[in-house]
Structure formats: structure tokens, C-alpha cells
Design a protein around this motif. Sequence first.
Motif, PDB file in Angstrom:
ATOM      1  N   ALA A 197       9.497  -8.743   5.843  1.00 26.59           N
ATOM      2  CA  ALA A 197       8.634  -8.994   4.669  1.00 26.59           C
ATOM      3  C   ALA A 197       7.207  -8.702   5.087  1.00 26.59           C
ATOM      4  N   PHE A 198       6.435  -8.123   4.201  1.00 28.83           N
ATOM      5  CA  PHE A 198       5.032  -7.859   4.503  1.00 28.83           C
ATOM      6  C   PHE A 198       4.210  -7.756   3.226  1.00 28.83           C
ATOM      7  N   GLN A 235       5.161   5.027   3.725  1.00 27.41           N
ATOM      8  CA  GLN A 235       5.251   3.800   4.523  1.00 27.41           C
ATOM      9  C   GLN A 235       6.650   3.209   4.585  1.00 27.41           C
ATOM     10  N   MET A 236       7.380   3.261   3.514  1.00 33.59           N
ATOM     11  CA  MET A 236       8.621   2.486   3.489  1.00 33.59           C
ATOM     12  C   MET A 236       9.886   3.310   3.651  1.00 33.59           C
ATOM     13  N   PRO A 269       6.647   1.033   8.781  1.00 31.53           N
ATOM     14  CA  PRO A 269       5.341   1.160   8.126  1.00 31.53           C
ATOM     15  C   PRO A 269       4.226   1.034   9.162  1.00 31.53           C
ATOM     16  N   LYS A 270       3.069   1.631   8.841  1.00 29.49           N
ATOM     17  CA  LYS A 270       1.901   1.474   9.730  1.00 29.49           C
ATOM     18  C   LYS A 270       1.162   0.228   9.271  1.00 29.49           C
ATOM     19  N   VAL A 272      -3.346  -7.268  11.308  1.00 31.72           N
ATOM     20  CA  VAL A 272      -2.664  -8.523  10.962  1.00 31.72           C
ATOM     21  C   VAL A 272      -1.359  -8.284  10.192  1.00 31.72           C
ATOM     22  N   GLY A 273      -0.824  -7.082  10.315  1.00 29.51           N
ATOM     23  CA  GLY A 273       0.524  -6.837   9.798  1.00 29.51           C
ATOM     24  C   GLY A 273       0.618  -6.458   8.335  1.00 29.51           C
ATOM     25  N   ARG A 274      -0.476  -5.934   7.773  1.00 32.20           N
ATOM     26  CA  ARG A 274      -0.429  -5.535   6.361  1.00 32.20           C
ATOM     27  C   ARG A 274      -0.445  -4.015   6.257  1.00 32.20           C
TER      28      ARG A 274
END
Length: 395
Positions: free
Chosen positions: A265-266, A315-316, A322-323, A327-329
Amino acid sequence: MIIKPKIRGFVCVTAHPEGCAANVQEQIDYVIKQGPLNGGPKNVLIIGASTGYGLATRIASAFACRAGTVGVFFERPSINGRTATAGWYNSIAVEKKAKEAGLFTASVNGDAFSDEIKKDTIEVIKNGPGKVDLVIYSLASPRRTHPKTGESFRAVLKPIGQPFTAKTLDTDKKKVAEVTIDPASEEEIAATKAVMGGEDWEMWISALSDAGVLAEGARSVAYSYIGPEVTWPVYKNGTIGMAKEDLEASARKNDSRLRASGGSAFISVNKAVVTQSSSAIPVVPLYISMLFKVMKDNGSHEGCIEQIYRLYRDQMFNGSRPKFDEVGRVRLDDLEMKTEVQEIAQSLWNEADTESLDEHSDFAGYREDFLRLFGFGLEGVDYEAETDPNVDFEA
Ligand code: NAD
């Protein structure tokens, strides 16, 4: 009836069924023109699927990936001669086109924050595709009734700690004026977090997971916004920003939960676009008008559908991870936040006043996008023709 836009402040209280269908069709045509995305999701649940980013996600899922879609939203049908809301007409149009394309499609209209709608949605998934492999959380709501305590919360768009004075745009009257917004109370900060924070997203993931309707490796994405410094006091550092921080904390919790079955999850931080929700935020419409000018001038302008197609393609569903930022977004706002774009937007901001609005911004583009949200200003629609506002989902 002849349906014309009726604007009240930052909302339009009418919507045009054929115009909304034309708007949906344009987005379908866009993704089809970009080409199919192989390796995309098989079945997608979109929470907040009827307008803005959620609608674009539903369209990209169905028409670029050939995925089945279940859309959850809160919209009103036509009653007593009033038109339905735009999201009602949009969802009917998407469902019709998805069915024609031979895709699974179902919609659940009601309060996504409630246990009841979560249960109904799970039943729809069980009776339809059985499981979903992607869950998109794209809710934007001014209020929430907590499903466990019954407490009602109302979100506010306010700064924290001190008042904020800035230019704002009255989009109805086309006037730039200064606005001062008083800081939120502790109670208002907590209420905004309860509405727009991550608790409900976590409740959705728990409910779906407990019901066994998440496929192995299922992923979930929620949308967020950061924006430029001129809006920070009322956005990133304001009540809504605190709620978005909470959403980020929920992304980490949902991520650990979904990792157990190979998923993730992001948060995807998207760019500023004209939607029913963004029109309601003080200061933001003026910034969007300037941003549109800069991004149209340099050829990098995108709306919801372009953003989501890019999220999926780059990205997906491109075969690699994904890049993420530090902070993981995922940052779909990369083009908006480029230094050269922000520098020009800032200088336009400094210059703008009512008289020079057209020179320093793309207010015409803002206005056009705003009307299109409600199905007005679409090519090929006869706005002088008698139109039946009463349109329903096919049985
Ligand atoms: P929107 O107003 O166009 O869509 C909101 C959706 O939520 C609609 O489908 C609506 O029916 C649904 N909804 C609202 N309350 C509901 C309820 N109680 N139950 C069920 N459905 C409900 O908003 P949007 O601008 O597309 O925002 C979606 C997400 O994207 C938000 O998280 C927002 O912060 C984020 N985002 C928006 C922008 C922007 O500029 N608009 C930029 C970046 C991120």
C-alpha cells in the motif's frame, strides 16, 4: 428541461447528463489512444469513483487495462425535477461503456464511511469478480459519521497556530481579494483528521481482507496532495495537511498488512487539478489558474486522466517497482513541483489582481474545467435541447 449551469459560490448545483457522458467518453478516448496497458490489474475497487481522480482511475482501469471495476461513491439521483449530481451521470456513463466493452462493472452508492456500505461492497465483489487485486482510496468528503461511535465530524480547511492572510480568487465573481482565515481549534484539527485521515482507509483494508476478497498480492493506493509554499499555511501545514499526514501513517499500516500476502500500500501525491473538492479550498483555485498557465505554456499540463494513466503506465504496471520518494510516496506532482514551474507560478502570483487576472493566469482554463465537471461546455452536446434529467443505472 433545458439544463444550464447554476453556480452557487464554488459549486454548480445542476449537471448535464449528456455533457457528463461526453466528459467520460473523452477520458475513455484518451486512454484508448494512449494504448492498452498489459500486466494491469484484473479487478479494481475504487472508493470515491464518480468524479475527479477516482473517476479517472475507474476509466483507466477499465479502458486501458480491461479490468473489472467496482465503484463506490455518494451521489444523488434526479428528484423533483432537479438534475442528479454529476457523479451520478458520470457513473452511469462509465458503466454503460464498460458493459458494452464486455467488462465487469458494478456501483455502490452510499456512505463509504459506514459499515453497511463496506458490507454491501464486499457482497458485490463476492457475487461478481470474487476478489479484487487493486483498491484505490480517492474519497474527498466534508463530513464523516464514525461507524463505531456514531459521532459526526466536519472537516475544516484552516491554518494551524496562527491566522493566514493571502490572496484568494472568487471564481464565481472573477475577483482576486485578500482573505484571512483564523486558525483551527484542537477540536477542528481532530475532526478534519477523522474525516480526511486514514482511519477509514484502514477500516476498508481490514474489512476486505477479513472477508477474503483481496487477491494474493493485492495493492492499495490513496491519493494525496502537497503543493507549493504559497498554499502551505492552509494546505500542507493546515488541518487538511494534518489529515494527509495521518493518511500517510495509514499507508504504512496498510502496507504491512498487505505485505503478508505479497501486496503493498502506498500514497500517490498527485498534481493540482480542478475538481469539486479542490474548488472548495481557499487560495488553491488562484494557484491552480496560475499553474495551468505555466504548465500549458511549457507543454506539461495534465488533468486527472493524464495523471492516472501515467501512474499506471510508469509506476504501477511497467514490470518494476514504483519509484518512491524518501518517505515512500509516488510523486505524480513531479512536473508541477519543478523549480522552473514554481518560480514562474510564484511570480505570477505576486503580480495577480482582479484587473490582470487574465494576463497572469489561465482563469479561462480553470473556468472551462470547472464547468466540464458538471457536463457543461462539452463539444457535440446540444445545450439548447430538451433533456431528461432522470437517468438511471441499467438493471
Ligand atoms: P472529488 O470531489 O472529485 O471526488 C470525491 C469522491 O468521493 C466522489 O466520487 C464522491 O462521490 C466520493 N465521496 C465523498 N464522500 C463520500 C462518502 N461519504 N461515501 C462515498 N463516497 C464519497 O475529489 P478529488 O479532488 O478527485 O479528490 C480525490 C482524492 O484526490 C482526495 O484524496 C484528494 O485529496 C486527492 N487529490 C486531489 C487533488 C486535486 O487537485 N483535486 C490533487 C491531489 C490529490
